[in-house]
Design a protein around this motif. Structure first.
Motif, PDB file in Angstrom:
ATOM      1  N   GLY A 406       1.270   1.432 -31.747  1.00  0.00           N
ATOM      2  CA  GLY A 406       0.508   2.754 -31.225  1.00  0.00           C
ATOM      3  C   GLY A 406       0.940   4.021 -32.146  1.00  0.00           C
ATOM      4  N   GLU A 407       0.441   4.954 -31.399  1.00  0.00           N
ATOM      5  CA  GLU A 407       0.633   6.345 -32.154  1.00  0.00           C
ATOM      6  C   GLU A 407       1.956   6.704 -32.557  1.00  0.00           C
ATOM      7  OE1 GLU A 407      -0.010   9.922 -33.626  1.00  0.00           O
ATOM      8  OE2 GLU A 407      -1.644   8.669 -32.913  1.00  0.00           O
ATOM      9  N   GLY A 408       2.218   7.007 -33.597  1.00  0.00           N
ATOM     10  CA  GLY A 408       3.909   7.375 -34.144  1.00  0.00           C
ATOM     11  C   GLY A 408       4.566   5.974 -34.605  1.00  0.00           C
ATOM     12  N   ILE A 409       4.210   4.787 -34.342  1.00  0.00           N
ATOM     13  CA  ILE A 409       4.704   3.542 -34.914  1.00  0.00           C
ATOM     14  C   ILE A 409       3.946   2.782 -35.664  1.00  0.00           C
ATOM     15  CG2 ILE A 409       5.627   1.390 -34.100  1.00  0.00           C
ATOM     16  CD1 ILE A 409       6.671   2.649 -31.633  1.00  0.00           C
ATOM     17  N   GLY A 410       2.618   2.501 -35.327  1.00  0.00           N
ATOM     18  CA  GLY A 410       1.796   1.742 -36.175  1.00  0.00           C
ATOM     19  C   GLY A 410       0.785   2.747 -37.120  1.00  0.00           C
ATOM     20  N   TYR A 411       0.512   3.911 -36.484  1.00  0.00           N
ATOM     21  CA  TYR A 411      -0.291   4.628 -36.999  1.00  0.00           C
ATOM     22  C   TYR A 411       0.105   6.139 -36.640  1.00  0.00           C
ATOM     23  CZ  TYR A 411      -2.619   4.697 -32.452  1.00  0.00           C
ATOM     24  OH  TYR A 411      -3.022   4.792 -31.256  1.00  0.00           O
ATOM     25  N   LYS A 412      -0.669   7.201 -37.257  1.00  0.00           N
ATOM     26  CA  LYS A 412      -0.505   8.457 -36.887  1.00  0.00           C
ATOM     27  C   LYS A 412      -2.261   9.177 -37.116  1.00  0.00           C
ATOM     28  CE  LYS A 412       0.771  13.466 -37.511  1.00  0.00           C
ATOM     29  NZ  LYS A 412       0.907  13.654 -36.088  1.00  0.00           N
TER      30      LYS A 412
END
Length: 541
Positions: A406-412
């Motif tokens: 999710g946001e901040g881990i897998g992508y921004k």
């Protein structure tokens, strides 16, 4: 009232006429001319015709389903099945139950009211159709109250070996949603053209089996099973499309308060769930009613904490839904904001939930109605490679296969919702805007914005120099991109060239980058917007 506990009654057609219309010497039911008339409603006629119990169970079911009211006041034509027909259908059902090792003791009350309503409605059509109106070579298409198509055709029977020398009958057929006659299932009238004060009644022969070919499948469906034969994966590439609920039928795989599918999608037409064509593809569920539910068999691949999402559309306020896993509420009540239409889709989020590895059943519930649902999904809150294992270098990194988390881990990503046209197939509830790559196949990420990134767990097989190739497309010259390994910019910031269009791809190459063997975290970082990207290729020197 017997309700199919026993059937020891036979009523001759002539006796039925005498009861309903007085003692006339000619048998109007067989001769058909003139039309027999009775000074009572269609329902009262059936009650009067039931003195010997020929329609005992039918009358009970008509009252149970509410169809009796339509026969009392509506302007309609009813093809009345005898109790023998219903008994035969129940005998077949109990035979199958016995073969499956279950008690063969079902009665009509064991079958859901919705099934009886759906199938009895096939014997009822709006408007009045007598023999004269059905004298067409190919028959006449008749539409039931739920929009289901039947066919009726007047025919002359054979008598004393003379073709067309007998009386006229009606061949009443279930078209099985097919234009091909070979797939139709037919019944013949035993008597016809009884004119009542509000309609016409035709009496079907006793050898007809109730429901044509649909009774067993609807009354006693197969055990619940995944629609595609295998469970939906969680996490999965896309999401759980709402129309692909489990097979099994009413009360098993779904519960819908109206037995007819009122949607425009013509998908799973025989079931009560209302499927529409969805602007985001392929189908959504509409005409929701509080208390309705759908079940989905899923397989959770990794235990851990997940975010829960749904894709909904509504022009109404005060709509509520929730999801359960194995009958336990995992989202809490999700209150939907008033939108602008039934096809204007937004993503809503439920509470986070802990899921355990293995097979489970997810149930979608309608708590307060007035909305459409297209899909739901679960996104891990922890890092995990998209395919369960690190991507290999040298090799290709498909841009849409960024890590879970999710946001901040897998992508921004600059916006919460996936705005791409492939969201129903890939990363439905994550921020990167995934599109179908028409020219190159697979997917690309578009709608790029400065500061966005996607991360990938990778395994560099050997230390050495590599060329890094970014596959990019842009009608602009403003785009910038680079690659990080474990937080270090290894490619330098590269300017994306103008390729002429967002669908026209070219190679953007950084040569001779030294990489160290082992497992690492790769980030593809957008330095400036205005381009699409489909993959990153690492070539060993």
């Amino acid at each position: 009232m017997k309700r199919l506990f026993s059937f020891k009654h036979i009523l001759a057609a002539a006796a039925l006429l005498a009861l309903a219309a007085g003692c006339r010497k000619n048998n109007e039911y067989r001769n058909m001319e003139p039309v027999g008339e009775v000074k009572m409603s269609s329902y009262e006629f059936l009650k009067q015709a039931n003195q010997s119990g020929l329609y005992d169970t039918l009358l009970y079911l008509l009252e149970k389903t509410g169809i009796a009211e339509k026969l009392k006041t509506g302007n309609n034509t009813f093809f009345a099945p005898q109790d023998f027909s219903i008994a035969s259908a129940m005998d077949n059902l109990n035979f199958i139950r016995k073969k499956r090792g279950e008690d063969p003791n079902w009665t009509v009350d064991s079958v859901s009211t919705g099934v009886w309503d759906t199938l009895l409605s096939r014997y009822l059509v709006d408007g009045q159709y007598n023999l004269d109106s059905l004298r067409y070579g190919d028959g006449v298409t008749l539409v039931t109250p739920y929009g289901y198509e039947m066919s009726a055709k007047a025919m002359t029977t054979t008598a004393s070996g003379i073709s067309n020398g007998g009386s006229m009958v009606i061949q009443f057929s279930d078209k099985n949603n097919s234009r091909l006659i070979k797939f139709w299932v037919s019944a013949i009238t035993e008597s016809a053209n009884i004119q009542t004060t509000n309609g016409i009644v035709h009496m079907l022969e006793s050898k007809h089996i109730f429901g044509f070919s649909s009774f067993l499948g609807m009354a006693y469906p197969a055990q619940r099973s995944p629609y595609f034969g295998i469970p939906f994966l969680i996490p999965g590439p896309g999401s759980v499309d709402i129309a692909y609920y489990d097979r099994g039928g009413e009360g098993v795989a779904y519960h819908d308060f109206e037995p007819a599918n009122r949607g425009n999608g013509k998908f799973r037409f025989e079931e009560g769930v209302d499927t529409d064509v969805c602007t985001e593809g392929p189908y959504n569920i509409g005409y929701t009613y509080p208390g309705e539910w759908l079940k989905y068999t899923v397989k959770v691949e990794y235990s851990g904490l997940y975010s829960t999402y749904a894709r909904v559309a509504t022009p109404n306020a005060n709509c509520i839904t929730h999801l359960e896993v194995d009958d336990q509420d995992v989202t809490g009540l999700i209150y939907l904001k008033k939108g602008t239409g039934y096809q204007n889709w937004v993503t809503v989020e439920g509470t986070e939930t802990y899921l355990t590895e293995g097979e489970h059943v997810v149930t979608y519930h309608v708590d307060a109605a007035g909305f459409n649902m297209a899909r739901f999904g679960f996104v891990p809150k922890f890092r995990k490679p998209f395919n369960g294992a690190p991507l290999q270098i040298p090799g290709t990194i498909p841009i849409a296969e960024f890590d879970w988390g999710g946001e901040g881990i897998g992508y921004k990503d600059a916006d919460v919702q996936n705005r791409g046209n492939a969201k129903q197939m890939m990363r439905a509830f994550e921020g990167p805007d995934v599109e179908q790559n028409a020219k190159e196949g697979g997917f690309n990420v578009g709608y790029t914005a400065a500061g966005e990134w996607m991360s990938y767990t990778v395994n560099i097989q050997q230390t050495g120099k590599y060329d890094i190739i970014f596959r990019v497309a842009s009608p602009n010259t403003s785009g910038k991109v680079h690659a990080d390994i474990d937080g270090t910019n290894v490619s330098g910031v590269l300017n994306v060239p103008k390729t002429g269009a967002y669908g026209t791809y070219t190679d953007l190459v950084k040569k001779d980058v030294t990489l160290t063997a082992g497992e690492h975290l790769l980030k593809v970082v957008v330095g400036a917007s205005g381009f699409n990207i489909s993959k990153v290729i690492f070539v060993a020197k």
